[in-house]
Design a protein around this motif. Structure first.
Motif, PDB file in Angstrom:
ATOM      1  N   ALA A   1       0.772  -1.366   0.068  1.00 16.03           N
ATOM      2  CA  ALA A   1       0.051  -0.065  -0.055  1.00 16.03           C
ATOM      3  C   ALA A   1       1.107   1.250   0.038  1.00 16.03           C
ATOM      4  N   PHE A   2       2.037   1.197   0.982  1.00 15.02           N
ATOM      5  CA  PHE A   2       2.869   2.246   0.664  1.00 15.02           C
ATOM      6  C   PHE A   2       3.379   2.573  -0.535  1.00 15.02           C
ATOM      7  N   VAL A   3       3.929   1.586  -1.211  1.00 21.04           N
ATOM      8  CA  VAL A   3       4.390   1.596  -2.612  1.00 21.04           C
ATOM      9  C   VAL A   3       3.375   2.434  -3.585  1.00 21.04           C
ATOM     10  N   ALA A   4       2.108   1.540  -3.609  1.00 22.62           N
ATOM     11  CA  ALA A   4       0.962   2.017  -4.492  1.00 22.62           C
ATOM     12  C   ALA A   4       0.686   3.356  -4.319  1.00 22.62           C
ATOM     13  N   SER A   5       0.532   3.723  -3.174  1.00 23.18           N
ATOM     14  CA  SER A   5       0.266   5.112  -2.869  1.00 23.18           C
ATOM     15  C   SER A   5       1.281   6.312  -2.765  1.00 23.18           C
ATOM     16  N   ALA A   6       2.512   6.121  -2.267  1.00 22.54           N
ATOM     17  CA  ALA A   6       3.522   7.002  -2.303  1.00 22.54           C
ATOM     18  C   ALA A   6       4.210   7.179  -3.529  1.00 22.54           C
ATOM     19  N   GLY A   7       3.933   6.065  -4.468  1.00 22.08           N
ATOM     20  CA  GLY A   7       4.712   6.384  -5.743  1.00 22.08           C
ATOM     21  C   GLY A   7       4.484   7.528  -6.401  1.00 22.08           C
ATOM     22  N   GLY A   8       3.210   8.096  -6.231  1.00 23.77           N
ATOM     23  CA  GLY A   8       2.977   9.270  -7.171  1.00 23.77           C
ATOM     24  C   GLY A   8       3.820  10.530  -6.601  1.00 23.77           C
ATOM     25  N   ALA A   9       4.068  10.778  -5.210  1.00 23.47           N
ATOM     26  CA  ALA A   9       4.985  11.788  -4.612  1.00 23.47           C
ATOM     27  C   ALA A   9       6.537  11.540  -5.052  1.00 23.47           C
ATOM     28  N   VAL A  10       6.682  10.166  -4.962  1.00 24.98           N
ATOM     29  CA  VAL A  10       8.116   9.771  -5.196  1.00 24.98           C
ATOM     30  C   VAL A  10       8.301   9.972  -6.746  1.00 24.98           C
ATOM     31  N   GLY A  11       7.322  10.006  -7.625  1.00 26.51           N
ATOM     32  CA  GLY A  11       7.610   9.950  -9.170  1.00 26.51           C
ATOM     33  C   GLY A  11       7.888  11.508  -9.220  1.00 26.51           C
TER      34      GLY A  11
END
Length: 497
Positions: A143-153
Motif C-alpha cells: 500500500a505504501f508503494v502503490a500510494s506514495a509512488g505518485g509523490a516519489v515520481g
C-alpha cells in the motif's frame, strides 16, 4: 530447502513485487515535471502534450480489470512477467523516441504492460502470506508503494530531468525491469490458474475493456478540452455507460463470467472500491495542482517541487510499513479508513487557505503532514477491505478491481479538478485579477472540491462499510485473510462459492 530460507525468500519476493509496482506507479507521475522539456524537444502543442500522459492512463485504466482476471484464469506469475517485459520494452522505446507519434504510441504500450504487471500483484501477495499478521504487514508495504509512488515520481522526475535529460525518466526503467523479472522468475512460485472452464468470456472482456478505455478517454480528452456538457463528451460518456450496462448483463448470465458478480455481495468490498475512487480523485488532483501552486505561485523548480512532497512519502512509508498493520489488527480496518479520510479532509481544506505570498513551513508542510498520515492509515486498510471478500480463485480479480478504481478515480479527479480550476482562473483573469491571484483562487476551488470528495468518501465509509469482528475458533463465519469478518448481520461471501 529449509523453512528459514523459504521464509526469507517470501519477503524478498514481496520486495521484488513492490519494486515492479513502484516502477509502474512512478510512471504515472514522473512525466509531469518533465513535460516542459519534452514539449520543447519534440515540438508538442499544448493539447498534443496531454497525450503523453493520457495515452498511458487510457491503456492502464482500461486493461487492469481484464489483466487481473486473466491472471486468475491462466497464471498470475506469468501475467506479471509478460507485463514486465512489455513495460520494459516500451520504456526503451519512450527513451529513444525522437518523434511525437513514437512517444505517444510507446506510452500506450507502457500503460498496457503496467496494467498486466500491477493487476496481479496484490492477489499474489495475498496467496503468498496467508497468516493474518504477516499478510497485514505485507499489504502495508504494498500500500505504501502503490500510494506514495505518485509523490516519489515527482521527486525522481525532477532529479533526472534537471541532472541529465527527460529521456532518462524512461531509460532508468530498463535495468530495473530486467533485474525485477530475473528475480521474480526465481523467487515467485509457479502457479496455475483455474482455467477457462466453459470458455473465455470474450464478450464480457470486450464490453468492460471498451467501457473503461472509452470512459477514461472521455474524461481526459473531450471533457477537459470541450467541457462536460459538450455533445461529444455526452455522446462518448453515454456509449461508455451502455458498454458497462452490457457488461453487467453479460456477467449476470454468462456460465463462466470474466467478473463473477458474487464478489460484490460483500458490502466491504463494494464500499472500499467506491471510497477508493473518491479519495484517490481528491489526492491525485492535489498532487497535480499542488505541484502547480508550488511552481507557478511560489516559483519552485522541478527538484524543489519533488522535495516539497517528500514528507508525504516519509509519513506514508513509516505508517504503512511499521504501524498500520498493528493498528488494523487492534482497531479494525474500518476505523483506520475513517481516521485516514478525516485527515484527508483536513489537509485539503487547509490547502484552500494557502495565499499568493505563502511559505512552505506555514502553508504547505502542515498539508503534507496531514495528507501523508491520512494516506498511511487509510490505504492499507482500504486494500484490506477490498480483498476481504475475495475467494482464492478471485484474488487476481479483486486486486485488479481495486487498482482499476484507483486509476479511474485518479483520471477523473485530475480531469475534473484541473478543468474547474482553469475555468475559475480564466474567469477571474477576465475580471481584471492578477494572474497569481486568479491561479491561486482556481487552486483553492480545486482543493475545496477535493475536500468535498473526501467528505463523500467518509459518508460512504460510515454507511456502507461494516465493522469487523474477530472470528472465534470454531465459528462458521470465515474470518477472511485478516482474521476479521464482517458483522453477522451482513451477508458474507462464502469462500466455497
Amino acid at each position: 530447502m529449509s523453512s528459514t530460507l523459504t521464509e526469507r525468500n517470501r519477503w524478498v519476493a514481496l520486495y521484488v513485487l513492490c519494486v515492479g509496482m513502484l516502477m509502474i506507479v512512478l510512471d504515472a507521475t514522473v512525466v509531469n515535471v518533465a513535460l516542459p522539456s519534452i514539449q520543447d524537444d519534440l515540438g508538442f502543442s499544448q493539447s498534443g502534450l496531454a497525450w503523453v500522459v493520457n495515452a498511458y492512463l487510457i491503456a492502464f485504466g482500461g486493461l487492469l480489470l481484464l489483466a487481473g482476471r486473466i491472471g486468475d484464469l491462466v497464471s498470475r506469475k506469468g501475467i506479471f512477467l509478460v507485463g514486465l517485459g512489455v513495460f520494459t520494452a516500451a520504456s526503451l522505446l519512450c527513451g529513444v523516441a525522437q518523434s511525437q507519434g513514437l512517444l505517444v504510441g510507446a506510452r500506450f504500450l507502457q500503460g498496457a504492460g503496467g496494467a498486466m504487471t500491477s493487476a496481479v500483484i496484490l492477489g499474489t501477495i495475498v496467496t503468498m502470506f496467508p497468516e493474518p499478521r504477516e499478510q497485514a504487514k505485507a499489504i502495508g508495504v504494498f500500500a505504501f508503494v502503490a500510494s506514495a509512488g505518485g509523490a516519489v515520481g515527482l521527486l525522481v522526475g525532477g532529479v533526472l530531468t534537471q541532472a541529465i535529460s527527460w529521456h532518462w525518466i524512461f531509460f532508468v526503467n530498463v535495468p530495473i525491469g530486467i533485474a525485477t523479472a530475473a528475480l521474480a522468475g526465481r523467487l515467485i512460485d509457479p502457479d496455475k490458474g483455474i482455467g477457462f472452464g466453459d470458455g473465455a468470456d470474450v464478450p464480457g472482456a470486450v464490453f468492460i475493456t471498451g467501457s473503461l478505455m472509452l470512459g477514461v478517454y472521455t474524461i481526459v480528452e473531450p471533457a477537459a478540452e470541450y467541457g462536460w456538457g459538450a455533445d461529444r463528451t455526452l455522446a462518448l460518456g453515454a456509449l461508455s455507460l451502455v458498454l458497462l450496462a452490457a457488461f453487467v448483463a453479460r456477467e449476470a448470465t454468462a456460465r463462466s463470467p470474466l467478473v463473477p458478480l458474487r464478489i460484490f455481495r460483500s458490502r466491504n468490498v463494494t464500499g472500499s472500491n467506491l471510497i477508493q475512487v473518491l479519495s484517490v480523485a481528491g489526492m491525485f488532483g492535489m498532487f497535480f495542482l499542488g505541484a502547480l501552486y508550488l511552481q507557478r505561485i511560489l516559483d519552485y523548480d522541478a527538484l524543489e517541487t519533488g522535495l516539497a512532497f517528500l514528507p508525504v512519502t516519509i509519513l506514508m512509508g513509516t505508517l504503512s510499513v511499521r504501524y498500520t498493520d498493528r493498528l488494523i489488527m487492534r482497531f479494525g480496518a474500518r476505523t483506520m479508513v475513517l481516521g485516514g479520510l478525516g485527515l484527508f479532509m483536513a489537509a485539503l481544506a487547509l490547502f484552500t487557505r494557502a495565499p499568493v505570498d505563502g511559505d512552505y513551513v506555514s502553508h504547505v508542510l502542515p498539508v503534507m503532514g496531514l495528507l501523508g498520515t491520512g494516506a498511511g492509515l487509510c490505504f492499507p486498510a482500504l486494500m484490506t477491505l477490498a480483498m476481504s471478500g475475495a475467494t482464492p480463485s478471485d484474488a487476481g480479480l479483486a486486486s485488479g478491481l481495486i487498482n482499476t478504481t484507483a486509476q479511474v478515480g485518479g483520471a477523473l479527479g485530475l480531469a475534473v479538478l484541473a478543468t474547474l480550476s482553469a475555468s475559475r482562473s480564466n474567469e477571474l483573469i477576465g475580471d481584471g485579477k492578477s494572474t497569481a491571484a486568479a491561479l491561486t483562487s482556481g487552486y483553492h476551488l480545486a482543493f475545496g472540491i477535493g475536500a468535498a470528495l473526501a467528505a463523500v468518501a467518509f459518508a460512504v465509509a460510515i454507511t456502507v462499510l461494516k465493522p469487523e469482528r474477530r472470528a472465534k475458533k470454531g465459528s462458521e463465519v470465515d474470518p477472511g485473510p485478516w482474521g476479521l469478518a464482517e458483522e453477522p448481520n451482513e451477508q458474507v461471501v462464502d469462500n466455497a462459492a
